[in-house]
Structures are given as structure tokens and as C-alpha cells.
Motif scaffolding. Structure first.
Motif, PDB file in Angstrom:
ATOM      1  N   LEU A 249     -36.395 -11.743   8.884  1.00  0.00           N
ATOM      2  CA  LEU A 249     -36.530 -10.305   9.131  1.00  0.00           C
ATOM      3  C   LEU A 249     -35.298  -9.745   9.822  1.00  0.00           C
ATOM      4  O   LEU A 249     -34.808  -8.665   9.478  1.00  0.00           O
ATOM      5  N   SER A 250     -34.799 -10.484  10.794  1.00  0.00           N
ATOM      6  CA  SER A 250     -33.619 -10.031  11.537  1.00  0.00           C
ATOM      7  C   SER A 250     -32.415  -9.909  10.607  1.00  0.00           C
ATOM      8  O   SER A 250     -31.670  -8.922  10.658  1.00  0.00           O
ATOM      9  N   ARG A 251     -32.216 -10.893   9.748  1.00  0.00           N
ATOM     10  CA  ARG A 251     -31.082 -10.854   8.819  1.00  0.00           C
ATOM     11  C   ARG A 251     -31.227  -9.705   7.827  1.00  0.00           C
ATOM     12  O   ARG A 251     -30.257  -9.014   7.501  1.00  0.00           O
ATOM     13  N   LEU A 252     -32.445  -9.481   7.353  1.00  0.00           N
ATOM     14  CA  LEU A 252     -32.675  -8.404   6.393  1.00  0.00           C
ATOM     15  C   LEU A 252     -32.417  -7.043   7.019  1.00  0.00           C
ATOM     16  O   LEU A 252     -31.892  -6.130   6.373  1.00  0.00           O
ATOM     17  N   GLU A 253     -32.794  -6.877   8.272  1.00  0.00           N
ATOM     18  CA  GLU A 253     -32.574  -5.599   8.949  1.00  0.00           C
ATOM     19  C   GLU A 253     -31.084  -5.315   9.118  1.00  0.00           C
ATOM     20  O   GLU A 253     -30.649  -4.166   9.047  1.00  0.00           O
ATOM     21  N   LEU A 254     -30.294  -6.369   9.336  1.00  0.00           N
ATOM     22  CA  LEU A 254     -28.857  -6.183   9.530  1.00  0.00           C
ATOM     23  C   LEU A 254     -28.160  -5.691   8.268  1.00  0.00           C
ATOM     24  O   LEU A 254     -27.160  -4.968   8.336  1.00  0.00           O
ATOM     25  N   LYS A 255     -28.665  -6.085   7.104  1.00  0.00           N
ATOM     26  CA  LYS A 255     -28.005  -5.686   5.855  1.00  0.00           C
ATOM     27  C   LYS A 255     -28.902  -4.785   5.000  1.00  0.00           C
ATOM     28  O   LYS A 255     -28.739  -4.710   3.777  1.00  0.00           O
ATOM     29  N   LYS A 385     -41.418  -6.374   1.936  1.00  0.00           N
ATOM     30  CA  LYS A 385     -41.099  -4.941   2.018  1.00  0.00           C
ATOM     31  C   LYS A 385     -39.632  -4.720   2.363  1.00  0.00           C
ATOM     32  O   LYS A 385     -38.960  -3.870   1.769  1.00  0.00           O
ATOM     33  N   HIS A 386     -39.108  -5.482   3.326  1.00  0.00           N
ATOM     34  CA  HIS A 386     -37.711  -5.316   3.730  1.00  0.00           C
ATOM     35  C   HIS A 386     -36.757  -5.686   2.593  1.00  0.00           C
ATOM     36  O   HIS A 386     -35.754  -5.003   2.371  1.00  0.00           O
ATOM     37  N   ILE A 387     -37.061  -6.748   1.871  1.00  0.00           N
ATOM     38  CA  ILE A 387     -36.199  -7.145   0.763  1.00  0.00           C
ATOM     39  C   ILE A 387     -36.210  -6.073  -0.328  1.00  0.00           C
ATOM     40  O   ILE A 387     -35.162  -5.684  -0.855  1.00  0.00           O
ATOM     41  N   LEU A 388     -37.381  -5.569  -0.664  1.00  0.00           N
ATOM     42  CA  LEU A 388     -37.476  -4.560  -1.714  1.00  0.00           C
ATOM     43  C   LEU A 388     -36.819  -3.253  -1.287  1.00  0.00           C
ATOM     44  O   LEU A 388     -36.247  -2.540  -2.121  1.00  0.00           O
ATOM     45  N   THR A 389     -36.890  -2.930  -0.007  1.00  0.00           N
ATOM     46  CA  THR A 389     -36.208  -1.731   0.483  1.00  0.00           C
ATOM     47  C   THR A 389     -34.705  -1.868   0.274  1.00  0.00           C
ATOM     48  O   THR A 389     -34.033  -0.917  -0.145  1.00  0.00           O
ATOM     49  N   ARG A 390     -34.174  -3.040   0.561  1.00  0.00           N
ATOM     50  CA  ARG A 390     -32.737  -3.280   0.344  1.00  0.00           C
ATOM     51  C   ARG A 390     -32.395  -3.198  -1.140  1.00  0.00           C
ATOM     52  O   ARG A 390     -31.311  -2.757  -1.515  1.00  0.00           O
ATOM     53  N   HIS A 391     -33.326  -3.602  -2.009  1.00  0.00           N
ATOM     54  CA  HIS A 391     -33.087  -3.577  -3.451  1.00  0.00           C
ATOM     55  C   HIS A 391     -33.432  -2.214  -4.056  1.00  0.00           C
ATOM     56  O   HIS A 391     -33.393  -2.067  -5.288  1.00  0.00           O
ATOM     57  N   ARG A 392     -33.755  -1.234  -3.218  1.00  0.00           N
ATOM     58  CA  ARG A 392     -34.147   0.105  -3.688  1.00  0.00           C
ATOM     59  C   ARG A 392     -35.340   0.021  -4.635  1.00  0.00           C
ATOM     60  O   ARG A 392     -35.470   0.790  -5.597  1.00  0.00           O
ATOM     61  N   ALA A 393     -36.214  -0.926  -4.361  1.00  0.00           N
ATOM     62  CA  ALA A 393     -37.440  -1.097  -5.135  1.00  0.00           C
ATOM     63  C   ALA A 393     -38.630  -0.823  -4.204  1.00  0.00           C
ATOM     64  O   ALA A 393     -38.457  -0.648  -2.996  1.00  0.00           O
ATOM     65  N   ARG A 394     -39.825  -0.799  -4.763  1.00  0.00           N
ATOM     66  CA  ARG A 394     -40.992  -0.544  -3.916  1.00  0.00           C
ATOM     67  C   ARG A 394     -42.161  -1.412  -4.343  1.00  0.00           C
ATOM     68  O   ARG A 394     -42.231  -1.878  -5.496  1.00  0.00           O
TER      69      ARG A 394
END
Length: 411
Positions: A249-255, A385-394
């Protein structure tokens, strides 16, 4: 009026004396050359008039007898400044009557007529008390309150006194600043710390108890040692999974702001994930059924992160939809204006409607005991959710009690 015109004409003649002198000399020259005097005057007038007319002063028209001069609004600059504010703003006189309401205030709280008391529109007791105290003391005021209409929001309300300017008397500015998002983040941070502490406290307490037992009563009991060590290994593994998820989660939030730029084919990716989870599904008595198109389905993404997304979704479907004995994975390519999407469906007990909107919150569990018994950390869907947000997906979740659940990833 005659005096003003005469003065203007004199000023004009003074400014254009040289031009007039040259025109007179030209007329004299034409007459000397034998030209008729009237013709000479006409010729020189036509030659000089356009340039003089362009510079001629235009006297300001005198106001009519019944015309009233336009009044200048002393607060026009204040109103212009607040008109562009995103936050609702009211300008009040010293009796709390509304002098101005900016468009944001009108949009959020509704229109109010100039001259009406602010209490007509602002009826929250805590804000009304703050306004009353500020007016009585002549000092600034501030208060925070939660509103439920038109939507659930938290506002920081400030009442600021402004000194007289440009003919306007003293007035107050009432500003509503929406701090809902900041308060929500604060609450999530507090809940996160509390939940993380709780999740770690339980296995740590178990480990401490087993260690004390092994050092004491079970010091020479080989069977008890083997059983306790296996339980301790489970608890350590649980903590390790929790720490790994927190780090993810921490890594995903950073990028989170950096969208991936690689192309990933979802067909082989889903096949690989299904093969990797086949042993787990076999142990649970669940059949994983793939419904994939023959042609490639390419999306922009990070292969490892998308693998983690579908591993989480399919593993959850196998564990929590175990009663349905099957999990369907359906990949639909982009067509007819719709983006590609993947649906993971199970046929288990389903999820109650009130839990669905909160499933992606950290540590949220629809069924705490079931989640822990299946070795869940409560962070899987938050990571998705965080990964999909980064991928502009939902992620779209649909579930009905007794009929299973469907998790759809739309790219």
C-alpha cells in the motif's frame, strides 16, 4: 453649456494654430496665382479639414435635467474578488444583513435577497452563535460544523471584520471552507493506526503466550512443542502477510500519480493467474472456469500489479464463494464504445448490500471471523483499489445475498 463649448473651441484652436496658419498661407498663394478666392478657400478646407476633424475635441454631453448620475458601489472590488472563490462567501453589514453572496454560496446554500438577515439562510446553531458573538465583540470568529444538506460535509466557518474602504462602512466577511476531505483523511489515518495495531497485537499476544508455555509447563513435552510451534509459525506468517500488504500500500501510494506506460495482454495474464491458483482452488473444492477470447486484449498497465489484482480477486472468490463450487473469469474485449473489462464471479453466500460500498476500505471486513479464519489481512481489496486507481481503471462490485458476487475491473 456655452462657456464649456467656447473653452473647448479656444483650446482646440490653440492646439492647431500651426495647421491653421499653414492653411491661410496656402489660400493666399492660390489667390496670388490667379485662383478665385472662394475656390481657393474651398480647396484648402477640403485638404486640411479631415486631419483637423480627427483631432477635434468632442465636448462631453451635459446631463439632462431629469437624469441622475450613476451611483458607484463602494464594495464592487470586494464583490469582484470573492466572485471567483470556490468557497461560499457572504458579505454582511454590522447587523448581519447580507450585502453580497458569491456564486458558490448561491449554488451550495441557495439564493438570498440582499438586505435579508443571514439567519434566513444560515440556521446552524453553532454558526449562528459564532456570528452573534463576533458582532457583539467586534472580533473575528471561527467554528467548525458538519452539514448533512445538500450533502454530508464538514465546513470551517470564519467571520472576519473588514475596516471601511472607499466610502463603504465597516463590514464582515463570512467564509465557509470545505474541509470534508481533510477530516476524512484524518479519520482514515486514525482508523488505520488503530486497526493495524489491533491486527498485530493479536498474533503477538499468541506468540508471547506460546513462548512462555514452551519455556515453562511444556518445556519437556515434545508433542506440545510441535503443536505450539506450528501455531506460532501460522501467527508469524500472518504478521508477515500483514506487513507485506502494508508495504505494498505504501509503495502504491508513492506512485499513485504515475500511470503505467506498458502494454499488457490480459489473455495470457489471466491464464497464468488461474494456473497459479489451481492448487488452492482444488483444496477448496472450487473449479476455476476461464472464458477468454482468442485474440489478444491489450491494456496499458504494469504486469506485476495487474497480476496482483486478479490474484486477489480470484483467491477471494475461491475462499469466500467456496459454497458455490465454481468461479467464472470472463474477459470481454473493448467493443461498441466500451473499454475492456474482466469479471470474476462466484456463487457463494454473497455480501449484504450495506457492506458493498465499504469493501475497499482498509481493514474493513463484511464478516470478521470468516475473514480471519481464511487468513485474510483486510487489505486485499484496498490494494486492488489503489492499483486500479493508478491504472486509471475502476472496480465495480455487485452482490446479492444467496446468489454470489461479481467483481468487475473496467479499464
Amino acid at each position: 453649456m456655452a462657456r464649456q463649448v467656447g473653452k473647448a473651441v479656444r483650446e482646440w484652436m490653440a492646439r492647431h494654430f500651426f495647421s491653421l496658419l499653414m492653411a491661410a498661407a496656402g489660400v493666399a498663394a492660390l489667390i496670388a496665382a490667379g485662383t478665385n478666392s472662394w475656390v481657393a478657400v474651398a480647396v484648402m478646407t477640403l485638404a486640411v479639414l479631415p486631419s483637423l476633424a480627427a483631432r477635434a475635441p468632442v465636448p462631453a454631453p451635459a446631463p439632462a435635467a431629469d437624469e441622475t448620475p450613476t451611483a458607484i458601489d463602494p464594495l464592487r472590488e470586494v464583490k469582484a474578488a470573492f466572485a471567483g472563490f470556490d468557497s461560499p462567501v457572504y458579505v454582511l453589514d454590522l447587523k448581519a444583513n447580507v450585502l453580497y453572496q458569491n456564486p458558490s454560496a448561491q449554488h451550495i446554500f441557495g439564493p438570498v435577497d440582499p438586505g435579508q438577515h443571514i439567519s434566513v439562510k444560515v440556521r446552524m446553531p453553532v454558526v449562528a452563535d459564532m456570528i452573534r458573538d463576533a458582532l457583539a465583540s467586534g472580533r473575528n470568529g471561527q467554528v467548525e460544523f458538519a452539514a448533512t444538506v445538500p450533502s454530508e460535509s464538514v465546513y470551517l466557518v470564519r467571520m472576519v471584520r473588514a475596516e471601511p474602504i472607499d466610502g463603504a462602512g465597516a463590514f464582515y466577511v463570512l467564509i465557509f471552507r470545505d474541509v470534508s476531505e481533510a477530516r476524512r483523511i484524518d479519520r482514515m489515518r486514525s482508523d488505520f493506526v488503530a486497526n493495524a495495531s489491533h491486527e498485530l497485537r493479536t498474533p503477538l499476544a499468541s506468540l508471547r503466550g506460546f513462548i512462555e508455555t514452551l519455556l515453562g509447563p511444556a518445556k519437556n513435552d515434545v508433542k506440545a512443542q510441535e503443536r505450539f510451534l506450528n501455531i506460532m509459525l501460522e501467527q508469524v506468517t500472518r504478521m508477515s502477510r500483514l506487513v507485506d500488504d502494508l508495504m505494498s500500500l505504501s509503495r502504491l501510494e508513492l506512485k499513485a500519480r504515475l500511470a503505467p506506460g506498458d502494454e499488457v495482454d490480459l489473455v495470457p495474464l489471466l491464464g497464468s493467474v488461474a494456473d497459479a491458483l489451481a492448487p488452492l482452488a482444488g483444496d477448496l473444492g472450487v473449479e476455476i472456469r476461464l472464458h477468454l477470447p482468442e485474440e489478444p486484449v491489450l491494456v496499458m498497465g504494469d504486469r506485476d500489479e495487474l497480476t496482483q489484482v486478479f490474484e486477489n480477486l480470484i483467491e477471494n472468490a475461491c475462499k469466500y464463494g467456496q459454497e458455490g463450487k465454481a468461479v467464472d473469469i470472463r474477459l470481454e474485449p473493448a467493443a461498441k464504445g466500451q473499454a475492456a473489462h474482466v469479471t470474476v464471479a462466484d456463487y457463494g453466500p454473497g455480501i449484504a448490500e450495506e457492506h458493498v460500498p465499504r469493501l475497499t476500505e482498509r481493514f474493513y471486513r463484511a464478516n470478521v471471523e470468516s475473514s480471519r479464519s481464511k487468513k485474510g489481512t483486510g487489505l486485499g481489496l484496498a490494494i486492488v483499489k489503489h492499483i486500479l486507481t493508478r491504472h486509471r481503471a475502476r472496480l465495480v462490485i455487485k452482490s446479492e445475498l444467496g446468489k454470489g458476487s461479481a467483481f468487475t475491473v473496467r479499464f
